[in-house]
Design a protein around this motif. Sequence first.
Motif, short mmCIF file in Angstrom:
data_model
loop_
_atom_site.label_atom_id
_atom_site.label_comp_id
_atom_site.label_asym_id
_atom_site.label_seq_id
_atom_site.Cartn_x
_atom_site.Cartn_y
_atom_site.Cartn_z
N GLY A 280 -9.44 3.68 -6.62
CA GLY A 280 -8.15 3.10 -6.93
C GLY A 280 -7.26 3.98 -7.77
N SER A 281 -7.82 5.07 -8.33
CA SER A 281 -6.99 5.99 -9.12
C SER A 281 -5.98 6.69 -8.22
N ILE A 282 -4.81 7.00 -8.80
CA ILE A 282 -3.80 7.78 -8.10
C ILE A 282 -3.72 9.13 -8.79
N VAL A 283 -4.18 10.16 -8.08
CA VAL A 283 -4.43 11.46 -8.68
C VAL A 283 -3.45 12.50 -8.15
N GLU A 284 -2.86 13.26 -9.07
CA GLU A 284 -2.00 14.39 -8.70
C GLU A 284 -2.83 15.67 -8.82
N VAL A 285 -2.89 16.44 -7.73
CA VAL A 285 -3.68 17.67 -7.74
C VAL A 285 -2.83 18.85 -7.28
N THR B 120 0.78 -1.25 0.00
CA THR B 120 0.00 0.00 0.00
C THR B 120 0.80 1.28 0.00
N GLN B 121 2.04 1.27 0.45
CA GLN B 121 2.74 2.54 0.66
C GLN B 121 3.27 3.13 -0.63
N THR B 122 3.37 4.46 -0.65
CA THR B 122 3.81 5.17 -1.85
C THR B 122 5.26 4.85 -2.19
N VAL B 123 6.04 4.43 -1.19
CA VAL B 123 7.44 4.10 -1.50
C VAL B 123 7.47 2.92 -2.45
N THR B 124 6.52 1.98 -2.33
CA THR B 124 6.41 0.87 -3.28
C THR B 124 6.02 1.40 -4.65
N ASP B 125 5.11 2.37 -4.67
CA ASP B 125 4.69 2.95 -5.94
C ASP B 125 5.89 3.54 -6.68
N ARG B 126 6.78 4.18 -5.94
CA ARG B 126 7.95 4.77 -6.59
C ARG B 126 8.85 3.69 -7.17
N MET B 127 8.97 2.58 -6.47
CA MET B 127 9.83 1.50 -6.96
C MET B 127 9.22 0.84 -8.20
N LEU B 128 7.89 0.86 -8.29
CA LEU B 128 7.21 0.21 -9.40
C LEU B 128 6.55 1.23 -10.33
N PHE C 16 2.50 2.17 -13.98
CA PHE C 16 1.37 3.07 -13.94
C PHE C 16 0.88 3.35 -15.36
N VAL C 17 -0.44 3.39 -15.52
CA VAL C 17 -1.02 3.75 -16.81
C VAL C 17 -1.95 4.94 -16.60
N ASP C 18 -2.04 5.80 -17.63
CA ASP C 18 -2.91 6.98 -17.55
C ASP C 18 -4.38 6.56 -17.58
N ARG D 14 -2.26 2.00 -10.98
CA ARG D 14 -1.16 1.04 -10.95
C ARG D 14 -1.65 -0.31 -11.45
N MET D 15 -1.01 -0.81 -12.49
CA MET D 15 -1.36 -2.10 -13.07
C MET D 15 -0.19 -3.04 -12.85
N LEU D 16 -0.23 -3.79 -11.76
CA LEU D 16 0.88 -4.68 -11.44
C LEU D 16 0.86 -5.92 -12.34
#
Length: 257
Positions: free
Chosen positions: A55-60, A34-42, A46-48, A115-117
């Motif tokens: 489940g979306s990861i949104v930058e605002v 769940t943590q964002t540090v994993t997101d950075r490693m993977l 990520f797909v648009d 994120r599409m693992l």
Amino acid sequence: MKSKLVKGIDYASLQLPDLTIEITNEDIEHEMQTQTVTDRMLHRFFVDEEVISEGSIVEVQEKNQKNQLQNDCLMIHIGLGLFDKDVETLLLGHSVGDEVLAGDTCYEIVSCKRRMLPELDDVFAKSLKLKGVETFSQYQNYLRNYFLDFYHREYMLYFAMEIFDLWQKESQWDIDEAEEEALFEQYLSMYPEIEDEESLAYQREEFEQLFYMMLSVNADPSCLMKLSECEAMVMRAVRPICDFISDQVTFDWKEEA
């Protein structure tokens, strides 16, 4: 500045709190998923997305409508409830470029991804091209070590902030109260939405810690009004404490039954 540090005491003379952290396998598994540090490693997985959904990861980009202050971009994982559940709900169904108003705050949607693992197997682990990682089991061990180091750094900062407060109370200061109050009023101007006594007391406590940190490293007072400069000032203030306690922060590894 009229206010100044007169004499700081030696950290070794402080009565330190317990610096032991209990970690379980469940903690590590939670971090891995769940943590964002994993997101950075993977990040490459990520797909648009066109429309925001669960489940979306949104930058605002966050902007206060009253004073037009614009904060750094935020990353919000819709559905986790780690930011503000009401804001997450308001963002659902919107697209990149939309502006969403929540109270006095406007959120401009900069990006929307999901994120599409891939299949988590040996092929995946090998594709990461990490030293010493050929199998998924080795990748799991790699992540466990990674997160233990991550925990260590994060808890070091947490303890350092606590110890700074102890150090500040024991050290000698020459404080100009009028100067401190004037700086606090400037600091409060960044939070025009604060009206209740409880929030005001919290901001006062936070400001006082930052104020003494600023004096301890002889930083310019303007750093309190700029997020990036304030964060850099805090790290300068607590780094000597982190160095002092680096070998005193220990982990108690607790295996689940």
